[in-house]
Design a protein around this motif. Structure first.
Motif, PDB file in Angstrom:
ATOM      1  N   UNK A  88       0.484  -1.416   0.430  1.00  0.00           N
ATOM      2  CA  UNK A  88       0.079   0.182  -0.077  1.00  0.00           C
ATOM      3  C   UNK A  88       0.598   1.454  -0.129  1.00  0.00           C
ATOM      4  N   UNK A  89       1.751   1.047   0.600  1.00  0.00           N
ATOM      5  CA  UNK A  89       2.589   2.035   1.005  1.00  0.00           C
ATOM      6  C   UNK A  89       3.512   2.696  -0.485  1.00  0.00           C
ATOM      7  N   UNK A  90       3.753   1.726  -1.007  1.00  0.00           N
ATOM      8  CA  UNK A  90       4.476   1.889  -2.615  1.00  0.00           C
ATOM      9  C   UNK A  90       3.306   2.390  -3.531  1.00  0.00           C
ATOM     10  N   UNK A  91       2.102   1.706  -3.770  1.00  0.00           N
ATOM     11  CA  UNK A  91       1.155   2.553  -4.877  1.00  0.00           C
ATOM     12  C   UNK A  91       0.602   4.405  -3.547  1.00  0.00           C
ATOM     13  N   UNK A  92       0.493   4.146  -2.451  1.00  0.00           N
ATOM     14  CA  UNK A  92       0.822   5.633  -2.626  1.00  0.00           C
ATOM     15  C   UNK A  92       2.093   6.343  -2.563  1.00  0.00           C
ATOM     16  N   UNK A  93       3.157   5.786  -3.301  1.00  0.00           N
ATOM     17  CA  UNK A  93       4.473   7.268  -3.812  1.00  0.00           C
ATOM     18  C   UNK A  93       4.388   7.037  -4.980  1.00  0.00           C
ATOM     19  N   UNK A  94       2.624   6.381  -5.675  1.00  0.00           N
ATOM     20  CA  UNK A  94       2.634   6.558  -7.309  1.00  0.00           C
ATOM     21  C   UNK A  94       3.308   5.072  -7.990  1.00  0.00           C
TER      22      UNK A  94
END
Ligand code: FAD
Length: 412
Positions: A88-94
């Motif tokens: 999830x955190x990587x998705x939030x980074x784009x």
């Protein structure tokens, strides 16, 4: 620990100033195969250092189970759920995270074909698929002789087999020829299991069959543990070749004769992840791992394809901490090359490793590597590398701190 914290931070100092976000088309497309320790770190730091780069991260699994700390699942001290990390955190980074199997990579056109049929065109492909296991000769069955060297169902299976074993039983742990994933890992697992067996299976014996002529690493601490602390449980044999196996009768046929046991933790020989071999890039170590230029981790055979983590052939250990560091060097190199800058001519990496000697005490080992232009390889910096003098409960606590920091650096 202070030194280790500083060194962990040192990897991050490779960062270039963040390059501003793109408005329309990305300046480059990077497709990363494998979202483990190396792939996630690369995705994160590419986006941190240059938001103009479009990053696609592909893994066959929707979440990652950490190998690091997974031997503690065998003793009931950790659960797989506690070792599971999401993207999830990587998705939030784009980062575009895709759950699929990568079926093929064209190393010339940088085209990646997924099992679903989707074809992705990249400017650079980075392979970070970890490692694959050899299949031992004979009637081998990894359900009867689990490796538990890729955390997940295999770990649960070995834990169940150990729990079901009668007191006074025999456990065998085999160590493959180096290089393999996590050099101290089998020895620390042996120590942990010896401590657990002494309490939970009185009279049990742990036979460690090492394919190597001696302890592969941290000899002082492991020999003190094997021949001192755990001498009543562990028997250690070196230069043992597993010639074939017979899973139904739980027998190993070795160069030193037959060995039977109640539980067999057979850790097979290892090679680059299959996609690396299928792409024709695993040409080092007798066709097992992929040679790379350690200034950028570009394959020496295919300049548009980079290989990081356990699959690459370098002088550094195959370890999660090193996978994280290689990913940062690769990210830095990609950002520089997409922005027309020269590569860092002198990268430095480091690795810390804690080893469980008992269920509550650990030792540690650390190594720093610096690029050597003459040999074009990473060489160990002697006065910045070393091991603890013995083991302690304090080091066990430090291990948890180190682990949480490393996982946050890669996944958060
Ligand atoms: C018991 C044990 C203990 C360990 N302890 C330590 C430790 O204390 N410290 C340490 O530094 N290291 C430790 N390690 C080593 C560490 O786990 C590995 O070195 C590290 O995971 C390597 O990272 P990687 O990214 O190369 O591979 P991985 O982390 O294995 O990631 C590879 C990913 O690629 C994916 N993948 C592979 N092929 C494909 C494909 N074709 N398509 C889609 N996805 C694919 C896989 O699903 C996986 O998620 C330990 C290992 C074990 C087994």
């Amino acid at each position: 620990m202070q030194r280790r914290s500083l060194l962990l931070a040192a990897g991050a100092s490779l960062a270039l100033p963040t390059v501003s976000a793109f408005a329309a088309a990305p300046k480059a497309r990077v497709v990363i195969v494998g979202a483990g320790m190396a792939g996630t770190t690369l995705a994160k730091f590419l986006r941190l250092w240059d938001r103009g780069i479009a990053v696609t991260l592909i893994d066959r699994n929707p979440q990652y189970i950490s190998n690091i700390m997974s031997s503690l699942v065998l003793t009931g001290q950790r659960s797989l759920a506690q070792l599971t990390y999401r993207y999830d955190a990587l998705r939030q980074r784009g980062v575009t995270v895709v759950t699929d199997d990568v079926a093929a990579v064209d190393p010339v056109t940088a085209r990646v074909t997924l099992a679903s049929g989707t074809v992705l065109q990249a400017d650079r492909v980075v392979l970070a698929p970890g490692m694959a296991f050899d299949s031992p000769a004979g009637a081998y069955d990894d359900q009867r002789m689990p490796h538990a060297w890729q955390a997940g169902p295999q770990t649960t299976l070995l834990a169940q087999q150990l729990a079901a074993m009668p007191a006074g039983g025999t456990v065998v742990l085999t160590i493959p020829p180096a290089p393999y994933r996590c050099p101290p890992g089998p020895y620390e697992r042996a120590c942990l299991l010896a401590d657990w067996l002494r309490v939970n299976k009185p009279g049990a014996r742990l036979l460690v069959l090492d394919a190597n002529p001696d302890f592969v690493t941290e000899k002082d601490n492991f020999s003190a543990a094997f021949f001192g602390l755990h001498a009543g449980v562990i028997e250690y044999r070196t230069s043992v070749v597993i010639e074939s196996v017979d899973a139904p009768s739980m027998t190993l046929f070795t160069n030193g004769g037959e060995v039977r046991a109640d539980v067999i933790n057979l850790i097979p020989g290892q090679r680059a992840g299959r996609i690396v071999s299928d792409t024709g890039l695993a040409t080092a170590n007798g066709g097992r791992f992929a040679p790379v230029d350690v200034l950028s981790y570009a394959s020496t055979a295919a300049p548009l394809v980079h290989v990081i983590g356990d699959s690459s052939a370098t002088t550094q250990p195959k370890a999660g901490h090193i996978a994280n560091q290689e990913a940062k060097v690769c990210a830095d190199a990609l950002v520089r090359s997409f922005n027309g800058l020269a590569l860092d001519p002198a990268p430095v990496t480091n690795s810390a490793c804690f080893s469980t000697i008992t269920q509550s005490q650990a030792s540690w080992l650390t190594a720093v590597f610096q690029y050597d232009a003459a040999s074009r390889s990473m060489v160990s910096v002697a006065n910045a590398s070393g091991a603890s003098n013995g083991w302690s409960a304090g080091h066990f606590q430090d291990m948890n701190t180190w682990f949480n920091a490393l996982m946050a650096d890669s996944f958060a």
